[in-house]
Scaffold this active site. Structure first.
Site, PDB file in Angstrom:
ATOM      1  N   ARG A   1      -3.653   4.175  -1.684  1.00 41.50           N
ATOM      2  CA  ARG A   1      -4.284   2.591  -2.909  1.00 41.50           C
ATOM      3  C   ARG A   1      -3.132   1.557  -2.400  1.00 41.50           C
ATOM      4  NH1 ARG A   1      -2.266   3.505  -8.423  1.00 41.50           N
ATOM      5  NH2 ARG A   1      -3.897   5.647  -8.636  1.00 41.50           N
TER       6      ARG A   1
ATOM      7  N   ALA B   1       0.711  -1.249  -0.094  1.00 41.27           N
ATOM      8  CA  ALA B   1      -0.217   0.145   0.074  1.00 41.27           C
ATOM      9  C   ALA B   1       0.822   1.253   0.178  1.00 41.27           C
ATOM     10  CB  ALA B   1      -1.419   0.326   1.335  1.00 41.27           C
ATOM     11  N   CYS B   2       0.756   2.281  -0.448  1.00 39.47           N
ATOM     12  CA  CYS B   2       1.517   3.533  -0.658  1.00 39.47           C
ATOM     13  C   CYS B   2      -0.660   4.767  -0.081  1.00 39.47           C
ATOM     14  CB  CYS B   2       1.602   3.927  -1.795  1.00 39.47           C
ATOM     15  SG  CYS B   2      -0.192   4.363  -2.669  1.00 39.47           S
ATOM     16  N   ILE B   3      -0.330   5.892   0.232  1.00 42.45           N
ATOM     17  CA  ILE B   3      -0.757   6.633   1.105  1.00 42.45           C
ATOM     18  C   ILE B   3      -2.074   6.279   0.967  1.00 42.45           C
ATOM     19  CG2 ILE B   3      -1.447   9.384   1.680  1.00 42.45           C
ATOM     20  CD1 ILE B   3       1.035   9.985   0.398  1.00 42.45           C
TER      21      ILE B   3
END
Length: 484
Positions: free
Chosen positions: A433, A429-431
């Site tokens: 998504r 995961a990123c910020i």
């Protein structure tokens, strides 16, 4: 992933270490202002501030090695950051002048000057990228029981150290050739006057990302080709009396940087802020204000430049071109000033009484013009090409409301819609998504994903899927991992 996409990935990873640079730059700038001549030698407070800031600025390459390795790793694990640090230490130790002298069996004074500049941003970023890729490849490897302790994440720093030995020997052959070629290039444009100054400035900025600007600086700012622009300028009247400096000429390789660092780049920062999505403006403002102030006040531009040089390379080329134009104009008009630290307000103020600073005040209106030019050009190019500058990333989706407040249950529902645990190869995961690798992407029901609260779905390649969730992304990813 295409090259531009990969550069944007590096750019996002750089934002963590870049965020600490403005504060360090301001500390150094204030310290230098307090004691411009002694650099802390005549003031304990100045020494304290300068050393505090230098502890970060001077080790920027290490920050990049650690930050890129961490930011590009698939699960943002500390082992990746450790691998980045290990890799950087291996390369910079093996390629230090002393080590090169010993390995190649040559006298220390015959070691190419390139190795004296091996601790640079390029090496930091290169090491971070390699460490991250090795982490993503080897962090799940299980060794024989006799070596079980070194399995998985513990294996990555070991593999990285071995790989970086190979990289070091490649760089041992390649680095001096590149560095020496740039020095020769610089020497070839010395006799072009104002045009040569503009060409130098263009390449000075263009080479910042890989740290090779030092090669050109040694030609024009110091004594490699007999110009010695900075020391001669700082010598003031004594340099004039000794015939080392010429009024209206000495300083020509420095003056045009003031309009860029004090005005142009802050104009770019304002354009980036105004181009950000509405929901991201507050976050972008905090970064851009600090970076723009550091650029204006101290002349330290890396916090601003690194915020867009990888995510929007076309803007960086434009920035380099405009810097060349600015230095050419200042040199042609004999609007001259110089610096001991960098081309910010502190040095402009301090050097205003230098007898070699001719019509230095004209650099201010020139700067105001470049502020407007940077703002208009950056704003137009960002909009025209939909560049993913800070605050415009696809990751920054509008937050969505989940259908349940139980995060574990929501994660379980996402797992089911995605084809179950057996269908997921990796979860990241990123910020905003989820970043997933699936065995069979065709069984995923996009309508059900959106019914659960997903704002959108992005397909990459044959097996990769990104599910845009907003701020819940990292939480859901953590819950999904816990359920596996």
């Amino acid at each position: 992933m295409n090259i531009l996409g990969y550069l944007q990935k590096i750019g996002r990873a750089l934002m963590v270490p870049v965020a600490v640079l403005p504060a360090a730059a301001i500390l150094m700038g204030v310290g230098y202002w307090i004691d411009p001549n002694g650099w802390g030698g005549d003031s304990a407070l100045a020494a304290f501030l300068i050393k505090a800031g230098a502890a970060i600025i001077d080790k920027m390459a290490i920050l990049f090695a650690v930050g890129v390795a961490y930011g590009m790793s698939k699960d943002k694990d500390g082992s990746a950051a450790l691998a980045g640090l290990v890799g950087f230490l291996v390369v910079t130790t093996l390629l230090s002048p002393g080590a090169v002298s010993q390995i190649q069996q040559i006298p220390l004074d015959q070691v190419p000057a390139a190795f004296g500049k091996i601790e640079n941003q390029f090496i930091g970023i290169l090491t971070g990228v390699i460490a991250a890729e090795l982490y993503n490849r080897f962090s799940g490897v299980e060794l024989h029981k006799a070596l079980a302790f070194f399995s998985g994440r513990r294996l990555v720093p070991i593999v990285t150290s071995v790989v970086m030995i190979v990289v070091s020997f490649i760089l041992m052959a390649v680095w001096p050739v590149i560095y020496g070629g740039l020095v020769s290039f610089g020497e070839s444009i010395v006799n072009l006057g104002s045009t040569g100054a503009g060409i130098y400035a263009f390449f000075n900025r263009l080479l910042i990302p890989i740290g090779l600007h030092h090669a050109l600086n040694s030609v024009f700012w110091f004594d490699v080709a007999g110009i010695n622009d900075i020391p001669n300028f700082l010598g003031g009247q004594s340099s004039i009396d000794a015939g080392k400096a010429v009024v209206g000429v000495t300083g020509m390789y420095q003056a045009g940087f003031f309009p860029i660092m004090m005005f142009g780049l802050p104009g770019a920062a304002l354009a980036i802020y105004h181009s950000a999505k509405k929901e991201n403006k507050d976050k972008v403002a905090s970064i851009m204000i600090a970076a723009a102030f550091a650029s204006f006040f101290t002349g330290v531009t890396e916090p601003l430049e690194f915020s867009f040089m990888f995510v929007a390379p076309v803007l960086y080329v434009i920035h380099a071109f405009l810097t060349g134009i600015s230095v050419f104009i200042a040199a042609s008009m004999h609007w001259i000033s110089g610096f001991g630290f960098s081309a910010g307000f502190v040095d402009m103020f301090i050097q205003s009484r230098n007898p070699l600073a001719t019509h230095w005040y004209m650099l201010i209106p020139q700067g105001l013009v470049f502020f407007g030019l940077y703002y208009v050009v950056f704003r137009a190019v960002i909009a025209k090409f939909n560049l993913k500058t800070p605050g415009r990333e696809d990751d920054e989706a509008v937050p969505v409301q989940a259908q349940t407040t139980d995060r574990t249950e929501l994660a379980r529902q996402y797992l089911e819609v995605l084809g179950g645990q057996e269908n997921l190869v990796t979860i990241d995961a990123c910020i905003t998504r989820l970043r997933l690798t699936l065995k069979d992407r065709s069984i995923v029901d996009e309508r059900k994903l959106k019914a659960l609260g997903a704002a959108g779905v992005v397909k990459l390649g044959e097996q990769n899927l990104q599910v845009i969730l907003g701020p819940l992304a990292e939480i859901i990813a953590g819950e999904m991992k816990a359920l596996r």
